[in-house]
Scaffold this active site. Structure first.
Site, PDB file in Angstrom:
ATOM      1  N   SER A 128       0.743  -1.326   0.093  1.00  0.00           N
ATOM      2  CA  SER A 128       0.073  -0.086  -0.056  1.00  0.00           C
ATOM      3  C   SER A 128       0.766   1.176   0.013  1.00  0.00           C
ATOM      4  O   SER A 128       0.616   2.339  -0.642  1.00  0.00           O
ATOM      5  CB  SER A 128      -0.851  -0.079   1.177  1.00  0.00           C
ATOM      6  OG  SER A 128      -1.737  -1.169   1.206  1.00  0.00           O
ATOM      7  N   HIS A 179       0.722   4.621   4.258  1.00  0.00           N
ATOM      8  CA  HIS A 179      -0.037   5.096   3.586  1.00  0.00           C
ATOM      9  C   HIS A 179       0.251   6.781   3.212  1.00  0.00           C
ATOM     10  O   HIS A 179       0.424   7.255   2.058  1.00  0.00           O
ATOM     11  CB  HIS A 179      -1.748   5.158   3.842  1.00  0.00           C
ATOM     12  CG  HIS A 179      -2.197   3.767   3.504  1.00  0.00           C
ATOM     13  ND1 HIS A 179      -3.668   3.758   3.398  1.00  0.00           N
ATOM     14  CD2 HIS A 179      -1.840   2.777   3.155  1.00  0.00           C
ATOM     15  CE1 HIS A 179      -3.927   2.310   2.942  1.00  0.00           C
ATOM     16  NE2 HIS A 179      -2.574   1.754   3.036  1.00  0.00           N
TER      17      HIS A 179
END
Length: 252
Positions: A128, A179
């Site tokens: 991610s 993230h």
């Protein structure tokens, strides 16, 4: 840019070898480590997962290896799908080596932030952070390199990024550090990797096909272009898939 026009899986792999290799690695590691749970696979996942305690002990490879590992099938599919959707255009624009360098740098930035800012005992896996790094490059283009991305694709990038950012902070079990700092890593490296970059063009891929000669189609003007509504449907279908994966992720 984000609507796949390749005629076959073989053609996709030929045009985008780095993205293809990364997806194959994702699926192979899931098969070995999670599905079959081979002793070697279980040990490999334990050895490669991001673990703040072991990084503190000097196992610094764990700042890179978690990029290729995932927590189950849905996690693997979701990140691989996002990579297939958003990776090819950048692979063409940056070239193979700049693309993989930017991808790994963003993933490293996310994992380093997880280590520096996260709890002392914290375990994480997933691509991610690296994928959010791709968003960072796209957002940089939207803000500072508008000639590299058209308005409609810029809108798609911004909307998907905003949705992803919101989900990052409201969905449980998300590595927020990966993230956020993966995105920042991509944004910061964007000026370097976008040097001499050209806008994405599916026609550029034709150079790698079997027909390299120029062909004239006398009926080309009679052919209908793809309706604009089709792109809209594809966009909203993707959003629906995102929501579905998010819901399934809570179940599995």
């Amino acid at each position: 840019m984000f609507v796949r026009t390749e005629r076959s899986l073989k053609e996709f792999m030929q045009f985008y070898p780095v993205v293809s290799a990364l997806v194959i690695i994702h699926l192979a590691l899931w098969l070995i480590c999670d599905f079959l749970q081979l002793p070697f696979g279980v040990q490999l996942k334990a050895w490669g997962s991001g673990n703040n305690f072991f990084i503190q002990q000097g196992e610094y490879w764990r700042l890179i290896t978690p990029i290729f590992l995932h927590a189950g099938l849905m996690h693997t599919i979701f990140n691989s799908f996002a990579l297939v959707l958003f990776g090819p255009a950048l692979e063409q624009m940056l070239g193979k080596y700049k693309f993989i360098a930017a991808y790994l740098f963003a993933g490293f930035a996310g994992n380093l932030a997880t280590f520096l800012l996260g709890p002392p005992i914290y375990i994480s896996v997933g691509a991610s952070g690296a994928i959010y790094g791709l968003f960072g490059i796209y957002i940089f283009m939207v803000a500072f390199r508008k000639h590299l991305i058209d308005y409609s694709n810029a809108q798609i990038v911004v909307v998907i990024f905003v949705i992803g950012a919101v989900m990052t902070f409201i969905q449980p079990g998300i590595n927020i550090y990966a993230h956020v700092f993966g995105f920042l890593g991509g944004f910061l490296i964007a000026p370097l990797v976008l040097t001499n970059a050209l806008p994405f063009s599916p026609w550029r891929n034709k150079r790698f096909g079997k027909n390299d000669g120029v062909q004239f189609d006398p009926n080309r003007w009679k052919k209908r272009r793809i309706p604009k509504k089709l792109y809209t449907y594809a966009f909203w279908t993707f959003l629906a898939i995102l929501v579905l994966f998010g819901l399934l992720g809570r179940i599995f």
